[in-house]
Each structure stands twice: as structure tokens, then as C-alpha cells.
Scaffold this active site. Structure first.
Site, mmCIF file in Angstrom:
data_model
loop_
_atom_site.group_PDB
_atom_site.id
_atom_site.type_symbol
_atom_site.label_atom_id
_atom_site.label_comp_id
_atom_site.label_asym_id
_atom_site.label_seq_id
_atom_site.Cartn_x
_atom_site.Cartn_y
_atom_site.Cartn_z
ATOM 1 C CD GLU A 99 10.041 2.273 -37.605
ATOM 2 O OE1 GLU A 99 9.566 2.620 -36.839
ATOM 3 O OE2 GLU A 99 9.788 2.407 -39.104
ATOM 4 C CG ASP A 100 8.146 4.770 -34.190
ATOM 5 O OD1 ASP A 100 8.157 4.526 -35.517
ATOM 6 O OD2 ASP A 100 7.758 6.020 -34.474
ATOM 7 C CG ASP A 103 -0.672 1.747 -37.807
ATOM 8 O OD1 ASP A 103 -1.259 0.731 -37.033
ATOM 9 O OD2 ASP A 103 -1.318 3.231 -37.915
ATOM 10 C CE LYS A 131 -0.799 2.683 -33.484
ATOM 11 N NZ LYS A 131 -1.476 3.494 -33.931
ATOM 12 C CG PHE A 152 -2.434 8.313 -33.398
ATOM 13 C CD1 PHE A 152 -1.671 8.026 -34.492
ATOM 14 C CD2 PHE A 152 -1.625 9.546 -32.051
ATOM 15 C CE1 PHE A 152 -0.841 9.331 -34.829
ATOM 16 C CE2 PHE A 152 -0.490 9.744 -32.709
ATOM 17 C CZ PHE A 152 -0.343 9.654 -34.492
ATOM 18 C CG ASP A 159 4.772 13.184 -33.710
ATOM 19 O OD1 ASP A 159 5.081 12.418 -33.994
ATOM 20 O OD2 ASP A 159 4.703 13.834 -34.567
ATOM 21 N NE ARG A 165 9.565 14.287 -31.985
ATOM 22 C CZ ARG A 165 9.250 13.151 -33.229
ATOM 23 N NH1 ARG A 165 9.222 11.884 -33.008
ATOM 24 N NH2 ARG A 165 8.639 13.636 -34.510
#
Ligand code: 5GP
Length: 184
Positions: A99-100, A103, A131, A152, A159, A165
Site C-alpha cells: 500500500e502507499d 491514513d 499517519k 496530505f 497524487d 505522482r
């Protein structure tokens, strides 16, 4: 790239490279003697997956999944739509979800439930960023690249409205630019 939307750099390219190398070594050790299936969650994790996979030296395969999480520009709702499902079954496989960013954790929570129901032999998560302050569900990825503050972020696959990106680092998005929909 000169752009007012690109704010403070939170993770530099050399830090990304070093951490990805460490994660690859750790995963290779943990999965020694096992056949690993990496599941890349598109699109944000694409660069992370590509770099990480080249640092893993146990036999591994990759499959892709794309999800969209409904919500506002900065908050996911936990209602997730599968845009692209996996090509193959994962029953009995040693699955590592790449996963990127985690959150609120709602998207990952949904993914774990959905993929868990397909009976993999094991299932773990490797997230580039997390986070912790924002978490709404109890959930700790097994492997984490960096803990970041509640900002963010864009770059290295992440993105804002499909742009940025290609930045080679992870940066905060300047709040003034934060108007449109959150990306995937
Ligand atoms: P969650 O469901 O954990 O709240 O959100 C997960 C998804 O929201 C991530 O996979 C990512 O696509 C998006 N997201 C969350 N935080 C950020 C961020 O800081 N930057 C970007 N570009 N996407 C984010």
C-alpha cells in the site's frame, strides 16, 4: 519541477531508497523458503512496489488491485469500490499487500476483510507511509516505511487530482492547492 502546490519535502529520494532496501531485506528474511505473492494497490503504490520488488530476493509474483474510496478531498468514508480485481485466486497463497499510505485505515480494513475471505495462507501489509494520528480503526501494518505527521502528501506515486505522482520524493501538498478530490 517548480510548482507552488509542492510544499515541504518530508522524505528525500535517498531516504526512500535506503528504507525500501531495508524493507526488502526484512521481507526476504521473513519469507525465506516461501512463495510470496505481492498485491499492489493501484495507483499510489506503483513506484513503491516496483522498487521494493527489486529488493526482494525470494521467489515472488505480483498481482494488482485498484480501489476507490468514497469520501471528501481528505477523508475516506470506508465505503470502497473495487475498480480492478486481482487476476488470480489467492487461496492458499502467502499474500503481502503493498500500500502507499494508511491514513484512517478504513480502506485497508476493507481490503483485509475482502481478501481475507478468499482464504490466503497468510496475509500481511507493507505500507510505505502511515499517519498514526489519523487512524479510525485498530490496524498496524506488519511493515512500514515511514510514519508521517497529519499532512496530505504527494510524490513517489501519491497524487493530488492525478498529478505529482512523478515527484522523486514525498512532499506535503500546500493546503491552498487542496481543493479537488483525493486520488486513489
Ligand atoms: P484511508 O482509507 O486509510 O483513510 O485512506 C487510504 C487511501 O487514501 C490511500 O491509499 C490513499 O490513496 C489516500 N490517501 C490518504 N492519505 C493521503 C495523502 O496524504 N496523500 C495522498 N495522495 N493520498 C492519500
Amino acid at each position: 519541477m517548480r510548482d507552488d502546490a509542492v510544499g515541504e519535502i518530508l522524505v528525500q529520494p535517498d531516504e526512500l531508497a535506503r528504507r525500501v532496501r531495508e524493507l526488502g531485506a526484512q521481507i526476504s528474511e521473513d519469507y525465506a523458503g516461501r512463495d510470496l505473492l505481492l498485491i499492489c494497490v493501484l495507483k499510489g503504490a506503483m513506484f513503491f512496489l516496483a522498487d521494493l520488488m527489486r529488493r526482494i530476493d525470494v521467489p515472488c509474483e505480483v498481482d494488482f488491485m485498484a480501489v476507490a474510496s468514497y469520501g471528501s478531498a481528505t477523508d475516506s468514508s470506508g465505503v470502497v469500490r473495487i475498480l480492478k480485481d486481482l487476476d488470480a485466486a489467492i487461496e492458499g497463497r502467502e499474500v503481502l499487500i503493498v500500500e502507499d499510505i494508511v491514513d484512517s485505515g478504513l480502506t485497508l480494513h476493507y481490503l483485509l476483510r475482502n481478501l481475507g475471505a478468499r482464504n490466503p495462507a497468510s496475509m500481511e501489509v507493507c505500507a510505505l507511509l502511515t499517519k498514526p494520528e489519523r487512524r479510525k480503526v485498530e490496524l498496524e501494518p506488519r511493515y512500514v516505511g515511514f510514519e508521517i505527521p497529519n499532512r496530505f502528501v504527494i510524490g513517489y506515486g501519491l497524487d493530488h487530482a492525478e498529478r505529482y505522482r512523478n515527484l522523486p520524493f514525498v512532499a506535503a501538498l500546500n493546503p491552498a492547492a487542496l481543493t479537488a478530490d483525493k486520488g486513489d
